[in-house]
Design a protein around this motif. Structure first.
Motif, PDB file in Angstrom:
ATOM      1  N   ALA A 241      46.136  51.121  34.753  1.00 51.61           N
ATOM      2  CA  ALA A 241      46.504  50.225  36.282  1.00 51.61           C
ATOM      3  C   ALA A 241      45.626  49.405  36.663  1.00 51.61           C
ATOM      4  O   ALA A 241      44.341  49.031  36.365  1.00 51.61           O
ATOM      5  CB  ALA A 241      46.182  51.614  37.078  1.00 51.61           C
ATOM      6  N   LEU A 242      46.306  48.151  37.166  1.00 49.79           N
ATOM      7  CA  LEU A 242      46.200  47.123  37.660  1.00 49.79           C
ATOM      8  C   LEU A 242      45.059  47.754  39.026  1.00 49.79           C
ATOM      9  O   LEU A 242      45.370  48.036  39.846  1.00 49.79           O
ATOM     10  CB  LEU A 242      46.843  46.636  38.336  1.00 49.79           C
ATOM     11  N   PRO A 243      43.922  47.221  39.323  1.00 49.66           N
ATOM     12  CA  PRO A 243      43.157  47.469  40.000  1.00 49.66           C
ATOM     13  C   PRO A 243      43.221  47.455  41.321  1.00 49.66           C
ATOM     14  O   PRO A 243      43.580  46.352  41.720  1.00 49.66           O
ATOM     15  CB  PRO A 243      41.312  47.613  40.031  1.00 49.66           C
ATOM     16  N   VAL A 244      43.128  48.219  42.447  1.00 46.91           N
ATOM     17  CA  VAL A 244      44.108  47.616  43.908  1.00 46.91           C
ATOM     18  C   VAL A 244      42.388  46.493  44.666  1.00 46.91           C
ATOM     19  O   VAL A 244      43.140  45.764  45.051  1.00 46.91           O
ATOM     20  CB  VAL A 244      43.643  49.592  45.465  1.00 46.91           C
ATOM     21  N   HIS A 245      41.817  46.585  44.353  1.00 43.83           N
ATOM     22  CA  HIS A 245      40.638  45.224  44.685  1.00 43.83           C
ATOM     23  C   HIS A 245      40.894  43.987  43.874  1.00 43.83           C
ATOM     24  O   HIS A 245      40.269  43.343  43.989  1.00 43.83           O
ATOM     25  CB  HIS A 245      39.350  46.376  45.109  1.00 43.83           C
ATOM     26  N   THR A 246      41.940  43.950  43.613  1.00 51.23           N
ATOM     27  CA  THR A 246      41.917  42.576  42.344  1.00 51.23           C
ATOM     28  C   THR A 246      41.441  41.484  43.093  1.00 51.23           C
ATOM     29  O   THR A 246      40.840  40.825  43.001  1.00 51.23           O
ATOM     30  CB  THR A 246      43.212  42.533  41.565  1.00 51.23           C
ATOM     31  N   TYR A 247      42.038  40.773  44.664  1.00 48.74           N
ATOM     32  CA  TYR A 247      42.222  40.201  44.668  1.00 48.74           C
ATOM     33  C   TYR A 247      41.583  40.181  46.266  1.00 48.74           C
ATOM     34  O   TYR A 247      41.174  39.328  46.673  1.00 48.74           O
ATOM     35  CB  TYR A 247      43.814  39.998  45.561  1.00 48.74           C
ATOM     36  N   TYR A 248      40.990  40.896  45.871  1.00 45.40           N
ATOM     37  CA  TYR A 248      39.616  41.230  47.523  1.00 45.40           C
ATOM     38  C   TYR A 248      38.684  41.601  47.236  1.00 45.40           C
ATOM     39  O   TYR A 248      38.356  42.559  46.679  1.00 45.40           O
ATOM     40  CB  TYR A 248      40.863  43.019  48.550  1.00 45.40           C
ATOM     41  N   GLY A 249      37.268  40.294  47.215  1.00 50.14           N
ATOM     42  CA  GLY A 249      36.552  40.298  47.521  1.00 50.14           C
ATOM     43  C   GLY A 249      35.436  39.942  48.865  1.00 50.14           C
ATOM     44  O   GLY A 249      36.002  39.792  49.533  1.00 50.14           O
ATOM     45  N   ALA A 250      34.135  40.524  48.352  1.00 54.15           N
ATOM     46  CA  ALA A 250      33.097  40.150  49.177  1.00 54.15           C
ATOM     47  C   ALA A 250      32.853  38.579  49.182  1.00 54.15           C
ATOM     48  O   ALA A 250      32.926  37.805  48.464  1.00 54.15           O
ATOM     49  CB  ALA A 250      31.960  40.565  49.536  1.00 54.15           C
ATOM     50  N   TRP A 251      33.319  37.656  50.865  1.00 52.78           N
ATOM     51  CA  TRP A 251      33.278  36.114  50.869  1.00 52.78           C
ATOM     52  C   TRP A 251      31.944  35.980  49.946  1.00 52.78           C
ATOM     53  O   TRP A 251      31.208  36.828  50.797  1.00 52.78           O
ATOM     54  CB  TRP A 251      33.156  35.974  52.091  1.00 52.78           C
ATOM     55  N   GLU A 252      31.820  34.632  49.631  1.00 55.75           N
ATOM     56  CA  GLU A 252      30.508  33.908  49.279  1.00 55.75           C
ATOM     57  C   GLU A 252      29.683  35.123  48.738  1.00 55.75           C
ATOM     58  O   GLU A 252      27.732  35.406  48.430  1.00 55.75           O
ATOM     59  CB  GLU A 252      29.398  33.798  50.914  1.00 55.75           C
ATOM     60  N   GLN A 253      29.751  35.933  47.373  1.00 49.85           N
ATOM     61  CA  GLN A 253      29.348  37.142  47.180  1.00 49.85           C
ATOM     62  C   GLN A 253      29.345  36.750  45.563  1.00 49.85           C
ATOM     63  O   GLN A 253      30.485  36.210  45.317  1.00 49.85           O
ATOM     64  CB  GLN A 253      29.104  38.343  47.698  1.00 49.85           C
ATOM     65  N   LEU A 254      29.233  36.547  44.251  1.00 49.26           N
ATOM     66  CA  LEU A 254      29.016  36.746  42.893  1.00 49.26           C
ATOM     67  C   LEU A 254      29.889  38.063  42.516  1.00 49.26           C
ATOM     68  O   LEU A 254      28.594  38.593  42.567  1.00 49.26           O
ATOM     69  CB  LEU A 254      28.310  36.145  42.355  1.00 49.26           C
ATOM     70  N   HIS A 255      30.676  37.951  42.225  1.00 56.30           N
ATOM     71  CA  HIS A 255      30.920  39.707  41.697  1.00 56.30           C
ATOM     72  C   HIS A 255      30.607  39.713  39.889  1.00 56.30           C
ATOM     73  O   HIS A 255      30.857  39.052  39.464  1.00 56.30           O
ATOM     74  CB  HIS A 255      32.796  39.446  42.081  1.00 56.30           C
ATOM     75  N   PRO A 256      31.173  41.402  39.625  1.00 59.08           N
ATOM     76  CA  PRO A 256      30.862  41.953  38.225  1.00 59.08           C
ATOM     77  C   PRO A 256      32.992  41.141  37.460  1.00 59.08           C
ATOM     78  O   PRO A 256      32.732  41.298  38.401  1.00 59.08           O
ATOM     79  CB  PRO A 256      30.216  42.598  38.295  1.00 59.08           C
TER      80      PRO A 256
ATOM     81  N   TYR B 231      35.778  26.622  44.576  1.00 60.87           N
ATOM     82  CA  TYR B 231      35.053  26.181  46.223  1.00 60.87           C
ATOM     83  C   TYR B 231      33.335  26.087  46.219  1.00 60.87           C
ATOM     84  O   TYR B 231      33.083  25.320  47.205  1.00 60.87           O
ATOM     85  CB  TYR B 231      35.396  26.991  47.059  1.00 60.87           C
ATOM     86  N   CYS B 232      32.933  26.717  45.254  1.00 62.43           N
ATOM     87  CA  CYS B 232      31.420  26.817  46.224  1.00 62.43           C
ATOM     88  C   CYS B 232      30.855  26.993  44.025  1.00 62.43           C
ATOM     89  O   CYS B 232      29.868  25.818  43.655  1.00 62.43           O
ATOM     90  CB  CYS B 232      30.872  28.131  46.679  1.00 62.43           C
TER      91      CYS B 232
ATOM     92  N   CYS C 153      32.430  32.570  43.674  1.00 60.57           N
ATOM     93  CA  CYS C 153      31.939  33.068  44.826  1.00 60.57           C
ATOM     94  C   CYS C 153      33.535  34.264  45.863  1.00 60.57           C
ATOM     95  O   CYS C 153      34.447  33.259  46.235  1.00 60.57           O
ATOM     96  CB  CYS C 153      31.166  32.635  46.215  1.00 60.57           C
ATOM     97  N   GLY C 154      33.441  35.293  46.136  1.00 59.51           N
ATOM     98  CA  GLY C 154      33.877  36.243  46.058  1.00 59.51           C
ATOM     99  C   GLY C 154      35.042  36.976  45.711  1.00 59.51           C
ATOM    100  O   GLY C 154      36.204  37.155  45.915  1.00 59.51           O
ATOM    101  N   MET C 155      35.317  35.996  44.685  1.00 65.26           N
ATOM    102  CA  MET C 155      36.033  36.592  43.557  1.00 65.26           C
ATOM    103  C   MET C 155      35.907  37.480  42.149  1.00 65.26           C
ATOM    104  O   MET C 155      34.467  37.078  41.792  1.00 65.26           O
ATOM    105  CB  MET C 155      37.116  35.550  42.465  1.00 65.26           C
ATOM    106  N   TRP C 156      36.090  38.742  42.086  1.00 63.26           N
ATOM    107  CA  TRP C 156      35.824  39.526  40.213  1.00 63.26           C
ATOM    108  C   TRP C 156      36.330  38.303  39.337  1.00 63.26           C
ATOM    109  O   TRP C 156      37.093  37.491  39.552  1.00 63.26           O
ATOM    110  CB  TRP C 156      37.030  40.959  41.294  1.00 63.26           C
TER     111      TRP C 156
ATOM    112  N   SER D  65      24.698  47.478  51.290  1.00 64.21           N
ATOM    113  CA  SER D  65      25.794  47.005  51.755  1.00 64.21           C
ATOM    114  C   SER D  65      26.382  47.818  51.149  1.00 64.21           C
ATOM    115  O   SER D  65      26.553  48.576  50.603  1.00 64.21           O
ATOM    116  CB  SER D  65      26.012  45.785  51.943  1.00 64.21           C
ATOM    117  N   TRP D  66      27.637  47.188  52.204  1.00 64.15           N
ATOM    118  CA  TRP D  66      29.398  48.470  51.277  1.00 64.15           C
ATOM    119  C   TRP D  66      29.798  47.585  50.614  1.00 64.15           C
ATOM    120  O   TRP D  66      29.895  46.611  50.822  1.00 64.15           O
ATOM    121  CB  TRP D  66      30.255  48.895  52.512  1.00 64.15           C
ATOM    122  N   SER D  67      30.254  49.136  49.908  1.00 65.26           N
ATOM    123  CA  SER D  67      30.818  48.218  48.540  1.00 65.26           C
ATOM    124  C   SER D  67      31.854  47.720  48.299  1.00 65.26           C
ATOM    125  O   SER D  67      32.728  47.486  49.279  1.00 65.26           O
ATOM    126  CB  SER D  67      31.054  49.305  47.585  1.00 65.26           C
ATOM    127  N   PRO D  68      32.399  46.420  48.159  1.00 62.34           N
ATOM    128  CA  PRO D  68      33.402  45.826  48.459  1.00 62.34           C
ATOM    129  C   PRO D  68      35.256  46.469  47.529  1.00 62.34           C
ATOM    130  O   PRO D  68      35.947  46.074  47.991  1.00 62.34           O
ATOM    131  CB  PRO D  68      33.303  43.870  47.232  1.00 62.34           C
TER     132      PRO D  68
END
Length: 356
Positions: free
Chosen positions: A21-36, A106-107, A134-137, A180-183
């Motif tokens: 299934a497509l993850p529900v967090h696909t388009y939503y990350g934490a701003w100014e952070q590098l994601h896995p 962007y960054c 940054c801010g993107m998975w 921090s809270w999990s994005p």
């Protein structure tokens, strides 16, 4: 398992992968952070909605055409990109190279603003888009008209099913190692809250005592403040005893393969889908005590002197964009009550700010 090959020359562009299934967090990350990476190794998912560029302003699109694109309330811009794009982990990509001049970001990475930025090494055709700013998975999106799916010849991996949710490794912890809270949690809460607002028609909700109220109470209270006539809600899903009497709304998991909401047999009442890993933590938080330094405790005896679970400095809140992007894609948002609701919270919190 499948592999995706270039539609032009047949070059293999991915390792063997299985659909989930497509993850529900696909388009939503934490701003100014590098994601896995977004996707687990050897998996892929498909988004049936139009995504990515080109984008057209709402004022130029209008409500009727936007609805055909799956957007039912005014937004800044509407995507007219391809449907059914395929997302994989960057580590599962093969025989692709970056296209010079299309690697803007962007960054600290590339954000795909110019469209596909990966070309097939075999024929040079643009086939995919790498995203890792940054801010993107981190992910690679294969263009559906540029690739062809073929059987890999490897034995099929058993598809994930509801029984996956009971395994400890499926649970997603709400707090990151840095405190921090999990994005992923923030995005999942935003998506679930949009469905909750829609099914309740902007009416208050009573949360059950325990992890649901402790972790989600602040976020729900911001969107649906307490008031008389509250709707009842309970956690439900595979492996849990059915709540009696049946509450107004059930908070249920999404299927790990299809993304469909779990429903009790023969039940047609209101349900709100939740990311399966987040749901699994709420339903089966498990024991968190450490092992004794030496020796062992009697079976069935737990220590009561270990630290309380970590809690960030602020309560858990919904990711603003995951909430609003989900709400505008639910036809129920056209109801007068919900349209007024959306207008009011956008005026209160702003159209582009995260709600904390």
């Amino acid at each position: 398992m499948d592999v995706f090959v270039c539609a032009g020359c047949g070059t293999e562009l991915t390792a063997p992968v299985s659909r989930v299934a497509l993850p529900v967090h696909t388009y939503y990350g934490a701003w100014e952070q590098l994601h896995p990476p977004l996707m687990e190794p050897a998996t892929y998912a498909v988004d049936p909605r139009p995504t990515g560029p080109p984008w057209r302003p709402w004022k130029d699109v209008g409500a009727e055409l936007a609805a055909r694109q799956g957007v039912f309330a005014p937004v800044y811009s509407v995507s007219f990109g391809a449907r059914n794009r395929i997302v994989i982990a960057p580590g599962d990509s093969r025989s692709m190279t970056l296209i010079p001049g299309k690697c803007e970001g962007y960054c600290r990475g590339v954000d795909g603003r110019a469209g596909p930025n990966l070309a097939c090494e075999g024929c040079g055709r643009a086939v995919a888009t790498r995203l890792d700013d940054c801010g993107m998975w981190q992910m690679v999106w294969l263009e559906p008209d540029a690739v062809v799916r073929r059987a890999s010849g490897l034995p099929a991996v058993p598809p994930p099913d509801w029984d996956e949710l009971g395994r400890p490794e499926h649970r997603v912890q709400p707090v990151e190692p840095d405190g921090s809270w999990s994005p992923r949690w923030e995005a999942a809460v935003g998506v679930a809250l949009a469905h909750l607002v829609a099914v309740t028609g902007d009416r208050p909700v009573d949360l059950p005592a325990g992890p649901v109220a402790e972790l989600l109470g602040h976020a729900v209270g911001l969107r649906l403040p307490a008031a008389p006539g509250a709707r009842s809600l309970a956690l439900a899903g595979p492996g849990l005893p059915p709540p009696r009497p049946r509450p107004d709304v059930l908070l249920v998991p999404r299927h790990p393969l299809t993304g469909a909401s779990w429903c009790p047999p023969g039940d047609e009442g209101a349900v709100v889908p939740l990311d399966s890993g987040v749901w699994a933590y709420l339903a089966h938080p498990g024991e968190t005590s450490p092992m004794p330094a030496t020796g062992s405790l009697p079976e069935g005896v737990l220590r009561d002197d270990y630290p309380l679970p970590r809690r960030p400095w602020r309560p858990l809140a919904a990711h603003y964009h995951s909430f609003d992007d989900t709400l505008v894609r639910l036809p129920a948002v056209n109801a007068p009550r919900l349209r007024r609701y959306r207008d009011e919270y956008r005026q209160t919190y702003g159209g582009d700010a995260d709600l904390a």
